[in-house]
Design an enzyme around this catalytic site. Structure first.
Site, PDB file in Angstrom:
ATOM      1  CD  GLU A  18      -5.836  -2.534  -1.296  1.00 57.23           C
ATOM      2  OE1 GLU A  18      -5.473  -1.397  -0.943  1.00 57.23           O
ATOM      3  OE2 GLU A  18      -5.690  -3.542  -0.590  1.00 57.23           O
ATOM      4  CD  GLU A  69      -6.227   3.582   2.923  1.00 62.91           C
ATOM      5  OE1 GLU A  69      -7.370   3.474   3.407  1.00 62.91           O
ATOM      6  OE2 GLU A  69      -5.283   2.828   3.213  1.00 62.91           O
ATOM      7  CG  ASP A  88      -0.806   2.322   5.756  1.00 63.19           C
ATOM      8  OD1 ASP A  88      -0.974   1.497   4.844  1.00 63.19           O
ATOM      9  OD2 ASP A  88      -1.746   3.020   6.220  1.00 63.19           O
ATOM     10  CG  ASP A 132       0.242   4.355   2.341  1.00 61.32           C
ATOM     11  OD1 ASP A 132      -0.641   5.164   2.020  1.00 61.32           O
ATOM     12  OD2 ASP A 132       0.026   3.137   2.539  1.00 61.32           O
TER      13      ASP A 132
END
Ligand code: KIV
Length: 308
Positions: A185, A120, A50, A89
């Protein structure tokens, strides 16, 4: 839908990479040419991230990106990448509201040609629900842009022993919930490496050092097509933006100077047709056409605006 190519990267190959310590190479792509190029370059995994919100749509964050936009990007990428393992995503609010919404939206990614959905955060219940529906999940921990406000901005995560332990605990719970891959990340190298070692599933990193099982870089960062900011972990392999811009400047100049198009770009007309054209009145064919049009072949009932 066509059958997968014989050389398609599968979860089995990605697990084998982990076992044999072969690093997995991952890049984002958002459209057909990027997917074709990534595939030709032999990249193992393509993430339709995204991050397209920023790289492609010009948004300031990923938050405005919708499921419809993502599905559109996924369909284009799946037409271009035949061999890479494809991850879609899940955008903001496509999985948070309920298990059912999460499963339905993950299903849209699979219909759009993806192999796996990325979620996420430590969304244990959502991940479990999606996995139970038979869809593979890649979880994403560390810096999670959807919750950047809660994290106090785009900050490196796991910099203290306590916060690194929290990420490890979340990672183990996500693995237990059935997720097939983990992406970390913006984390220091050592804690990210420890998490990769403790988990049996492949653990990839973007800005998480070299001890994880593979690397992700955003396509536009890698080739020099994104200029808003450049994270420390980004390596630019070329300046495609500069190359494209100077090509456009050259094109513009050639148009202005009458250099482009040149004879090699012209279509030809046969000599005899050209002679006819030059010998006759240039309006002849047009006049005939107009006259023919003016004579109706059948009787026509005139249109009237009068009402009975
Ligand atoms: O959207 C994306 O490309 C991502 C990466 C930054 C991890 O989620």
């Amino acid at each position: 839908m066509p059958a997968d190519s014989k050389t398609k990267t599968t979860i089995l190959k990605l697990r084998r990479h982990k076992r044999t310590k072969e690093k997995t190479c991952m890049v984002t792509a958002y459209d057909y040419p990027q997917a074709l190029i990534a595939d030709k370059a032999g990249v193992d995994v393509v993430l339709v991230g995204d991050s397209c919100g920023m790289t492609t749509h010009g948004y300031k964050t990923t938050i405005p990106v919708t499921m419809d936009e993502m599905v559109n990007h996924c369909e284009a990428v799946s037409r271009g990448a035949k061999d890479a393992f494809l991850v879609g995503d899940m955008p903001y609010m496509s999985y948070q509201p309920s298990d059912q919404i999460a499963v339905e939206n993950a299903g849209r990614f699979i219909k759009a040609g993806m192999d796996c959905a990325k979620v996420e955060g430590a969304m244990i219940d959502r991940v479990k629900a999606i996995c139970e529906s038979g869809i593979m999940v890649m979880s994403h921990l560390g810096l999670t842009p959807h919750t950047r406000a809660k994290l106090g901005g785009y900050r490196v995560q796991g910099k203290t022993a306590k916060s690194a332990e929290i990420v490890l605990d979340q990672a183990l719970r996500l693995q237990d919930a059935g997720c097939s891959f983990l992406l970390l990340e913006a984390m220091p190298t050592e804690p990210a490496g420890m998490i990769a070692e403790k988990l049996s599933i492949p653990v990839y990193g973007i800005g998480a050092g070299d001890r994880v099982d593979g690397q992700l870089v955003i396509f536009h960062d890698l080739v020099g097509l994104f200029w808003e900011f450049k994270s420390k972990f980004v390596k630019r392999y070329c300046e495609a933006g500069q190359l494209i811009q100077s090509s456009l400047e050259e094109y513009r100049q050639e148009v202005k100077d009458g250099v482009f198009p040149a004879p090699e770009n012209f279509y030809e007309i046969k000599e005899e047709e050209l002679e006819k054209l030059l010998g006759d009145s240039s309006w002849k064919y047009e006049t005939d056409r107009v006259e023919n049009l003016a004579k109706p072949k059948h009787s026509v009932t005139p249109i009237t605006t009068k009402r009975d």
